[in-house]
Design an enzyme around this catalytic site. Structure first.
Site, PDB file in Angstrom:
ATOM      1  N   ARG A 151      44.539  45.309  35.504  1.00 37.78           N
ATOM      2  CA  ARG A 151      45.532  46.321  35.848  1.00 37.78           C
ATOM      3  C   ARG A 151      46.824  46.023  35.075  1.00 37.78           C
ATOM      4  O   ARG A 151      47.874  45.803  35.678  1.00 37.78           O
ATOM      5  CB  ARG A 151      45.819  46.323  37.352  1.00 37.78           C
ATOM      6  N   GLN A 162      43.197  37.245  35.508  1.00 37.12           N
ATOM      7  CA  GLN A 162      41.785  36.889  35.581  1.00 37.12           C
ATOM      8  C   GLN A 162      40.890  37.960  34.963  1.00 37.12           C
ATOM      9  O   GLN A 162      39.677  37.930  35.150  1.00 37.12           O
ATOM     10  CB  GLN A 162      41.390  36.642  37.045  1.00 37.12           C
ATOM     11  N   ASN A 209      37.628  34.918  36.494  1.00 36.05           N
ATOM     12  CA  ASN A 209      37.798  35.689  37.725  1.00 36.05           C
ATOM     13  C   ASN A 209      37.337  34.881  38.932  1.00 36.05           C
ATOM     14  O   ASN A 209      36.149  34.809  39.247  1.00 36.05           O
ATOM     15  CB  ASN A 209      37.008  36.999  37.635  1.00 36.05           C
ATOM     16  N   ASP A 261      50.243  41.249  45.560  1.00 36.12           N
ATOM     17  CA  ASP A 261      49.191  41.942  44.821  1.00 36.12           C
ATOM     18  C   ASP A 261      49.741  42.523  43.526  1.00 36.12           C
ATOM     19  O   ASP A 261      50.949  42.783  43.401  1.00 36.12           O
ATOM     20  CB  ASP A 261      48.600  43.072  45.670  1.00 36.12           C
ATOM     21  N   ASP A 282      48.760  45.522  42.308  1.00 35.95           N
ATOM     22  CA  ASP A 282      48.764  46.985  42.346  1.00 35.95           C
ATOM     23  C   ASP A 282      49.691  47.514  43.436  1.00 35.95           C
ATOM     24  O   ASP A 282      49.346  48.422  44.195  1.00 35.95           O
ATOM     25  CB  ASP A 282      47.345  47.518  42.548  1.00 35.95           C
ATOM     26  N   ASP A 331      43.861  35.302  53.472  1.00 41.84           N
ATOM     27  CA  ASP A 331      45.211  35.386  54.023  1.00 41.84           C
ATOM     28  C   ASP A 331      45.229  35.223  55.533  1.00 41.84           C
ATOM     29  O   ASP A 331      46.075  34.508  56.086  1.00 41.84           O
ATOM     30  CB  ASP A 331      45.885  36.703  53.612  1.00 41.84           C
ATOM     31  N   HIS A 359      51.246  50.266  48.536  1.00 39.84           N
ATOM     32  CA  HIS A 359      49.937  49.778  48.095  1.00 39.84           C
ATOM     33  C   HIS A 359      48.891  50.860  48.331  1.00 39.84           C
ATOM     34  O   HIS A 359      49.053  51.701  49.220  1.00 39.84           O
ATOM     35  CB  HIS A 359      49.592  48.514  48.910  1.00 39.84           C
TER      36      HIS A 359
END
Length: 677
Positions: free
Chosen positions: A211, A240, A269, A296, A298, A408, A432
């Site tokens: 991304r 990654q 990855n 994150d 994104d 998390d 998000h």
């Protein structure tokens, strides 16, 4: 704070806790999160509604009804990042998500006892009124001041106590323009010990996978404001993917804005847990940053969220994990959840009972929403934005090596058990892609959902056999099975087998498990997605005798009956025509087990709306999987106590920096060799 000697005075200084902010880009979609031009229309108190089921359902429906008039300030009224112009005679409330002050959170979790609000007003006749709310949402007027006759403006100061906010409540202010337009800005600060005056520093970790544009934009946001840059120690971008962030159009400018603070790390990855663990490891090894911030790639970030989270953590009573909220990237005033807990009997994440998920602030803002005023205490915060004190990483270890899902939440539960709470902090947030637009319960992520949930429960469940977890796992597997989602069931079975194998192979499997899972699931037709609608045969089915819509939601009683009958139906021989032609098309929104299970074959679209798959009923595979589901879950039940003891005993080892260093060695050695060349 260490106790002072009797009669001794502790030096104090004023520290900014929060400033008034306006949207970076004057976006009308997010303005309801910053200001509220409407009067408050508070919903009914649950104790007035009472316990009658019908009354409660009616009230629950009314809570979602919009009370917004649609009135909104014009983007041109936003003077700059911290100031807004209010037109003559108009009133504007700052009792909003980003500009109200979350008093109950400061009262419960920090050493701050009193705050000061300083409002700067320019405009003849303008006035400011301060309000507070109680935990049940009722508001009370606190104080008011006005620009003196003949004066062009002034700064108005309000000293406010945090004592009456034990269970919840906020402070905010409304501003009314008088004889002319008024311009307003404001700052919340507090008297704090001198040794808490300096801001802690932050090492941000962004894990990214193909991304580059999104990630580059996020780096740009972090470097867009000088006061945010000032608290940044390092920004780690753990890349990654194969489409590298360095190739993004805006990367060079973003890197320059961070003035040497950006470090891009290339590695294979290893999923979110591997990416975040790399940033955590680098933060611990460097030993220079006060906090590690997981984020994150994104997301769109409200940059001031970092300052607020750090100020809160700096002044916390004890080292505290501070998380942000997640708004939808597509409906930008819609909040995913106001906080999340682990329901230990089921071992499942959920919002607390009184929290309403997917809340639309554009329809009913803070002052009109009673439940938003009660303080929400959580067990964990998602790593889309989560600030972790380095001290916590030093003492409880790094992320679990589980690739994705539950890393998390497990960390939050682990830290809480060690005495380090998590606070999901209002006024700190990102935007998000919402979970509802993803397909993570059916695709390759189904393996990680199942495996990692079980591992987290083995590590932390207080119940001898995991409470209801094993029964729920059976139920979910059978629901997928009667829905012809054979690839999902097979992945869940594979997950159980890996859990039963114990924790020793978690690090070793990290680099290749995703590839294994994807290769395994490709053999099943329900995992073979097609974007072209003409890729499937035409729909053919014998006309139904049903006189009602098959899209109706069945009653709870009907669902229970179907849950007993549908597994038996799967043993019957499929209709011959269904082998050549699908019997129906099912939209993703209607793809519930009780609907899919009626068909012998069907075309089912995916939640992201980009593709569909052909589901075909297979009685022989059904029998085999049903037996394996029973066998594996029985084995898990019997071995639960010994497995739990093994996972718990090895947790410090598998989350240690040393274990992660070994996992990262192929890439760290490659970096070292490249540096020597």
């Amino acid at each position: 704070m260490s106790p002072s000697k009797p009669g001794a005075t502790t030096a104090t200084v004023r520290r900014v806790l929060q400033t008034q902010i306006m949207p970076v880009d004057r976006d009308l979609d997010v303005l309801p999160l910053y200001v509220d031009p409407d009067p408050a229309v508070l919903d009914a108190d649950k104790y007035n509604v009472g316990g009658d089921k019908g009354a409660k359902e009616l009230n629950k429906a009314s809570l979602r009804q919009s009370v917004s008039s649609g009135t909104m300030i014009h983007p041109d009224q936003i003077v700059d990042r911290h100031a807004v112009r209010i037109e003559q005679g108009e009133r504007l409330s700052f009792g909003s998500y980003f500009n109200a002050f979350p008093a109950s959170y400061w009262r419960r979790w920090t050493i701050v006892e009193d705050v000061r609000l300083a409002v700067e007003l320019h405009g003849r006749g303008a006035s400011v009124t301060v309000y507070k709310s109680m935990a049940n949402g009722r508001s009370q007027r606190v104080s008011s001041q006005q620009v003196e006759d003949g004066a062009a403006g002034g700064t108005f100061v309000f000293d406010l106590s945090l004592r009456p906010f034990a269970d919840g409540g906020w402070y905010w202010y409304d501003v009314t323009a008088g004889d002319e337009d008024a311009v307003v800005s404001a700052v919340w600060d507090a008297e704090v010990p001198a040794d808490r005056a300096e801001s802690g520093s932050v090492a941000v970790t962004i894990t990214t996978m193909n991304r580059p544009g999104f990630c580059s934009d996020l780096i740009t946001q972090l470097g867009s404001e000088d006061d945010v840059i000032a608290i940044l120690d390092t920004v780690f971008v753990v890349d990654q993917g194969t489409d590298k962030v360095r190739g993004a159009a805006g990367f060079a400018a973003a890197e320059k804005a961070l003035d040497g603070r950006l470090r891009v790390i290339d590695q294979g990855n290893l999923g979110g847990s591997g990416g975040y663990a790399r940033g955590q490891l680098e933060t611990v090894k460097a030993g220079t940053a006060t906090y590690a911030l997981m984020m994150d790639d994104d997301v769109v970030c409200e940059p001031q969220s970092l300052l607020r989270a750090v100020a809160f953590a700096d002044l916390a009573r004890r080292p505290t994990i501070v998380g942000g909220h997640m708004f939808s990237l597509y409906s930008r005033a819609r909040l995913h959840s106001f906080g999340e807990i682990i329901q230990t009997w089921r071992w499942w994440w959920m919002s607390p009972e009184h929290v309403l998920s997917e809340w639309d602030f554009a329809a009913r803002n803070l002052r009109s929403t009673r439940w938003l005023h009660r303080r929400v205490d959580v067990d964990f915060n998602g790593w889309f934005m989560c600030l972790i004190p380095r001290q916590v990483l030093d003492e409880v270890g790094l992320s679990l090596p589980v690739f994705i899902k539950w890393d998390d939440s497990e960390f939050g539960v682990r830290a809480k058990a060690a005495g380090y709470p998590t606070v999901t902090f209002p006024g700190a947030a990102v935007w998000h892609v919402p979970w509802t637009d993803k397909n993570d319960a059916l695709d390759w992520q189904a393996y990680f959902h199942e495996r990692n949930r079980l591992i987290a429960a083995l590590l932390h469940s207080p119940y001898k056999h995991g409470g209801r977890l094993i029964q729920e796992s059976v139920n979910h597997s059978v629901a997928h099975l009667v829905s012809m989602q054979y690839s999902t069931v097979e992945l869940r079975q594979l997950a159980l087998e890996d859990v039963l194998a114990g924790p020793d192979g978690l690090h070793e499997a990290l680099p290749h498990r995703l590839a294994d899972v994807n290769a395994f699931r490709k053999q099943f037709s329900d995992a073979q997605l097609e974007a072209d609608p003409d890729a499937f045969p035409p729909i053919r089915r014998k006309p139904s005798r049903r006189g009602h819509s098959e899209l109706e939601v069945p009653s709870k009683r009907s669902q229970i009956i179907q849950a007993g009958l549908m597994p038996l139906r799967q043993l019957r021989k499929p209709r011959a025509l269904s082998r050549e032609f699908p019997e129906g098309e099912i939209a993703a929104m209607d793809a519930k087990w009780y609907r899919i299970a009626r068909y012998d074959s069907a075309i089912v679209s995916m939640p992201d709306q980009t593709s569909a798959a052909l589901y075909t009923r297979d009685p022989e595979l059904y029998r085999d999987l049903l037996k394996r589901i029973a066998d594996l879950h029985l084995k898990l039940y019997r071995r639960w106590p010994e497995l739990s003891a093994e996972y718990r005993s090895k947790l410090p080892e598998i989350t240690s920096p040393e274990a992660w260093e070994e996992t990262f060695r192929p890439w760290t050695e490659a970096d070292a060799e490249a540096a020597d060349d």
